[in-house]
Design a protein around this motif. Structure first.
Motif, mmCIF file in Angstrom:
data_model
loop_
_atom_site.group_PDB
_atom_site.id
_atom_site.type_symbol
_atom_site.label_atom_id
_atom_site.label_comp_id
_atom_site.label_asym_id
_atom_site.label_seq_id
_atom_site.Cartn_x
_atom_site.Cartn_y
_atom_site.Cartn_z
ATOM 1 N N ARG A 48 0.823 -1.204 0.000
ATOM 2 C CA ARG A 48 0.000 0.000 0.000
ATOM 3 C C ARG A 48 0.863 1.262 0.000
ATOM 4 N NH1 ARG A 48 -5.347 -0.649 2.795
ATOM 5 N NH2 ARG A 48 -5.953 -2.806 2.449
ATOM 6 N N LEU A 49 2.005 1.191 0.656
ATOM 7 C CA LEU A 49 2.912 2.335 0.689
ATOM 8 C C LEU A 49 3.811 2.402 -0.536
ATOM 9 C CD1 LEU A 49 4.048 2.072 4.425
ATOM 10 C CD2 LEU A 49 2.299 3.578 3.468
ATOM 11 N N ASP A 50 3.741 1.392 -1.388
ATOM 12 C CA ASP A 50 4.582 1.294 -2.583
ATOM 13 C C ASP A 50 6.061 1.299 -2.203
ATOM 14 O OD1 ASP A 50 5.059 1.002 -5.267
ATOM 15 O OD2 ASP A 50 5.081 3.153 -5.700
ATOM 16 N N ARG A 51 6.375 0.620 -1.096
ATOM 17 C CA ARG A 51 7.765 0.492 -0.650
ATOM 18 C C ARG A 51 8.056 -0.973 -0.283
ATOM 19 N NH1 ARG A 51 10.013 5.017 1.587
ATOM 20 N NH2 ARG A 51 11.980 3.888 1.420
ATOM 21 N N PRO A 52 7.835 -1.923 -1.199
ATOM 22 C CA PRO A 52 8.050 -3.337 -0.846
ATOM 23 C C PRO A 52 9.482 -3.661 -0.467
ATOM 24 C CG PRO A 52 7.768 -3.083 -3.221
ATOM 25 C CD PRO A 52 7.431 -1.760 -2.613
ATOM 26 N N SER A 53 10.434 -2.831 -0.892
ATOM 27 C CA SER A 53 11.834 -3.113 -0.579
ATOM 28 C C SER A 53 12.156 -2.937 0.898
ATOM 29 C CB SER A 53 12.735 -2.197 -1.411
ATOM 30 O OG SER A 53 12.475 -0.829 -1.115
ATOM 31 N N LEU A 54 11.268 -2.324 1.665
ATOM 32 C CA LEU A 54 11.529 -2.092 3.083
ATOM 33 C C LEU A 54 11.277 -3.320 3.938
ATOM 34 C CD1 LEU A 54 10.089 1.495 3.707
ATOM 35 C CD2 LEU A 54 12.446 0.807 3.229
ATOM 36 N N ALA A 55 10.821 -4.403 3.323
ATOM 37 C CA ALA A 55 10.531 -5.604 4.111
ATOM 38 C C ALA A 55 11.768 -6.097 4.845
ATOM 39 C CB ALA A 55 9.980 -6.702 3.201
ATOM 40 N N SER A 56 12.927 -6.000 4.194
ATOM 41 C CA SER A 56 14.158 -6.460 4.853
ATOM 42 C C SER A 56 14.531 -5.583 6.037
ATOM 43 C CB SER A 56 15.303 -6.491 3.838
ATOM 44 O OG SER A 56 15.524 -5.195 3.281
ATOM 45 N N ASN A 57 14.121 -4.302 6.010
ATOM 46 C CA ASN A 57 14.435 -3.418 7.138
ATOM 47 C C ASN A 57 13.769 -3.887 8.418
ATOM 48 O OD1 ASN A 57 14.969 -1.984 4.658
ATOM 49 N ND2 ASN A 57 15.235 -0.148 5.867
ATOM 50 N N LEU A 58 12.590 -4.463 8.287
ATOM 51 C CA LEU A 58 11.860 -4.917 9.466
ATOM 52 C C LEU A 58 12.436 -6.201 10.037
ATOM 53 C CD1 LEU A 58 8.266 -4.070 8.271
ATOM 54 C CD2 LEU A 58 9.475 -3.016 10.177
ATOM 55 N N ASP A 59 13.358 -6.825 9.310
ATOM 56 C CA ASP A 59 14.026 -8.010 9.844
ATOM 57 C C ASP A 59 15.177 -7.639 10.775
ATOM 58 O OD1 ASP A 59 12.327 -9.638 8.404
ATOM 59 O OD2 ASP A 59 13.661 -9.743 6.669
ATOM 60 N N ASP A 60 15.606 -6.383 10.723
ATOM 61 C CA ASP A 60 16.721 -5.948 11.562
ATOM 62 C C ASP A 60 16.269 -5.819 13.012
ATOM 63 O OD1 ASP A 60 18.176 -5.782 9.241
ATOM 64 O OD2 ASP A 60 17.776 -3.646 8.952
ATOM 65 N N GLY A 61 17.208 -5.988 13.923
ATOM 66 C CA GLY A 61 16.921 -5.752 15.329
ATOM 67 C C GLY A 61 16.857 -4.264 15.615
ATOM 68 N N PRO A 62 15.884 -3.806 16.396
ATOM 69 C CA PRO A 62 15.752 -2.356 16.636
ATOM 70 C C PRO A 62 16.920 -1.759 17.402
ATOM 71 C CG PRO A 62 14.306 -3.603 18.087
ATOM 72 C CD PRO A 62 14.884 -4.592 17.121
ATOM 73 N N GLU A 63 17.742 -2.588 18.023
ATOM 74 C CA GLU A 63 18.885 -2.069 18.765
ATOM 75 C C GLU A 63 20.150 -2.016 17.913
ATOM 76 O OE1 GLU A 63 18.857 -6.426 18.856
ATOM 77 O OE2 GLU A 63 17.378 -4.868 19.326
ATOM 78 N N ASP A 64 20.090 -2.523 16.678
ATOM 79 C CA ASP A 64 21.261 -2.531 15.803
ATOM 80 C C ASP A 64 21.254 -1.298 14.904
ATOM 81 O OD1 ASP A 64 21.896 -4.983 16.881
ATOM 82 O OD2 ASP A 64 20.819 -6.088 15.316
ATOM 83 N N ARG A 65 22.421 -0.723 14.701
ATOM 84 C CA ARG A 65 22.543 0.394 13.757
ATOM 85 C C ARG A 65 22.890 -0.171 12.383
ATOM 86 N NH1 ARG A 65 22.819 5.558 15.541
ATOM 87 N NH2 ARG A 65 22.870 5.907 17.780
ATOM 88 N N SER A 66 21.880 -0.672 11.717
ATOM 89 C CA SER A 66 22.119 -1.319 10.430
ATOM 90 C C SER A 66 21.814 -0.400 9.257
ATOM 91 C CB SER A 66 21.237 -2.578 10.327
ATOM 92 O OG SER A 66 19.872 -2.236 10.481
ATOM 93 N N PHE A 67 21.524 0.863 9.527
ATOM 94 C CA PHE A 67 21.155 1.760 8.443
ATOM 95 C C PHE A 67 22.383 2.483 7.900
ATOM 96 C CE2 PHE A 67 20.635 3.788 12.521
ATOM 97 C CZ PHE A 67 21.353 4.964 12.393
ATOM 98 N N GLU A 68 22.241 2.959 6.690
ATOM 99 C CA GLU A 68 23.319 3.692 6.034
ATOM 100 C C GLU A 68 22.845 5.136 5.841
ATOM 101 O OE1 GLU A 68 26.295 2.737 5.278
ATOM 102 O OE2 GLU A 68 26.117 0.623 5.821
#
Length: 484
Positions: A48-68
């Protein structure tokens, strides 16, 4: 003559095994693995948000700094949402609720454990030998209450999936609103800084003119007050912009990050305004929280059906084994029935009916609230769009033109600095109002998308969730060829 009988009589292990197999035959088929349910919740929202690529982001742990995201790179709203999906804890709590609902569904599929009773006697009359007794009891009432339990648990699972999807959509809207507010606050700070620099420059010019006798002390003092006021306002605006960035970082899940970064807005898309009928239909049928509330009604209906089984007797099957002092063994099949005489289930049924009515009223309330929010968001968008367009064309452009003419006239010696300052102040004030209307328009558009379920492209029909699966829970059952 003694009769050998030890190898002919059933052993207690056979009796126990018979009861266990009878209880386990229709059970242990629904898996406790909620990975497919989690994927369904995430994909439903991100499509619905037209952002299917973000699915992998939700697999990350919220305490990890996995973003760029290097702080020196301006932060756009899409990047902010991506980081939030990697860090947010609220969405993950809604996904944990799916795990719990799946566990509840698997639990509803399990039969009650059988009860095994063993007794060994000791002689007290001097005779030799000792009696032994055993009994296995299995509840059978579960067999005709199982469909109701499964229906209720599955409705809870579907509601949890839709609620998690709604949490993803809400997070996206929250971050985008905070980002739009940060962009607006930064632009207001730039305007106030521009005015502060301009008034400070005018003050220097007037002080120089005062030294040569071409300006009065009154003009200098008036400009001094205006310059100081502009400077204080600019400092306050900078603090407000920093506070807006702090709120944005909090929504992104990184409240401890450095707030000294630049934010940039997304390119404005001129999309046609949806009709009010479309907005109402989408809010009433397409929103995930409305659909989740509908599934909770189904869960209450199933529990109401379960409460009606309280009127039926509770039945248990028993198989006993007995060995006498003389060594003789016997099997004693039997049953136990709890007759609903004093508690006929009426209170439980009445309570379930109340819960069902409450769930139905809650669904009606959620649906009405969704329609109200959607219509209000659309109306705010209509108002903000018209006001922003009208203000930019009829006020902002003339104010900018008047400032340019005033500066030209001052350079030609026709007018004094007071007129230039007044024209600039009017233009700055017009820019401030324009920023306010732009923010209102952006926010109203975000609210509208959230209020209709994330997108105006959603089909006007209730969201569908796959039925419960029949996967194995225990792999060893499949290994030995057992079937549910």
């Amino acid at each position: 003559m003694s009769i050998p009988h030890s190898c002919r009589h059933p052993r207690p292990s056979i009796a126990v095994l018979t009861i266990l197999l009878a209880g386990l035959a229709p059970t242990a088929c629904i898996s406790t693995d909620s990975s497919h349910d989690r994927e369904e919740a995430v994909s439903t929202a991100l499509e619905r948000l037209d952002r299917p690529s973000l699915a992998s982001n939700l697999d990350d742990g919220p305490e990890d700094r996995s973003f760029e995201w290097p702080p020196e790179v301006p932060l756009d709203p899409d990047t902010a949402v991506s980081i939030a999906m990697s860090r947010d804890a609220m969405v993950r709590r809604s996904l944990v609720a799916i795990d719990k609902a799946r566990a509840g569904l698997a639990q509803a599929d399990r039969a009650p454990n059988p009860m095994i009773e063993l007794m060994i006697g000791f002689p007290i009359d001097g005779l030799s030998g000792a009696p032994a007794m055993g009994m296995a009891v299995q509840q059978l009432t579960w067999l005709w209450t199982r469909p109701h339990r499964l229906a209720a648990a599955d409705a809870d699972r579907q509601a949890a999936i839709l609620s998690a999807g709604d949490a993803v959509i809400s997070l996206d809207a929250t971050v985008r609103r905070r980002h739009a507010n940060a962009v607006n606050a930064e632009r207001r700070a730039e305007l106030d800084h521009e005015y502060a620099v301009s008034t400070a420059g005018f003050l220097e010019i007037l002080e120089a003119l005062l030294d040569v006798g071409e300006a009065s002390r009154i003009d200098v003092d008036r400009m001094l007050v205006e310059s100081n006021h502009a400077r204080v306002s600019a400092e306050a605006s900078m603090s407000t912009a920093r506070l807006a960035r702090l709120e944005l970082l909090s929504a992104m899940g990184i409240p401890d990050a450095d707030p000294d970064f630049e934010v940039i807005g997304a390119a404005a898309d001129e999309e046609p305004l949806p009709s009010e009928e479309l907005v109402v239909d989408l809010a009433a049928t397409g929103r995930l929280d409305v659909a989740a509330s509908g599934f909770r009604v189904l869960a209450m209906e199933a529990r109401h059906g379960l409460s009606e089984t309280r009127r039926l007797p509770e039945v248990k099957a028993a198989l006993g084994w007995n060995r006498s002092y003389m060594g003789r063994e016997s099997l004693l099949p039997g049953g136990m029935v709890t007759v609903p005489v004093f508690d006929d289930g009426t209170p439980a049924i009445a309570g379930a009916e109340a819960d069902l009515r409450n769930a139905a009223l809650t669904f009606l309330e959620v649906r009405r609230k969704a329609i109200t929010e959607a219509r209000n968001a659309r109306e705010r968008l209509v108002r903000a769009n018209a006001r922003r367009r009208g203000y930019d064309l009829t006020i902002l452009e003339p104010a900018a033109r008047a400032e340019r003419l005033a500066r030209t006239a001052y350079e030609e010696g026709v007018i004094d600095l007071t007129v230039v300052l007044m024209a600039q102040r009017r233009r700055i004030e017009a820019d401030r109002h324009s920023l306010t209307y732009h923010l209102e328009e952006v926010t109203a558009n975000i609210d509208l998308l959230e209020s209709v379920g994330g997108s105006l492209e959603v089909s006007i029909e209730p969201p569908s969730i796959p039925e419960r699966d029949a996967e194995r829970v225990a792999g060893h059952l499949t290994d030995v060829g057992a079937t549910p």
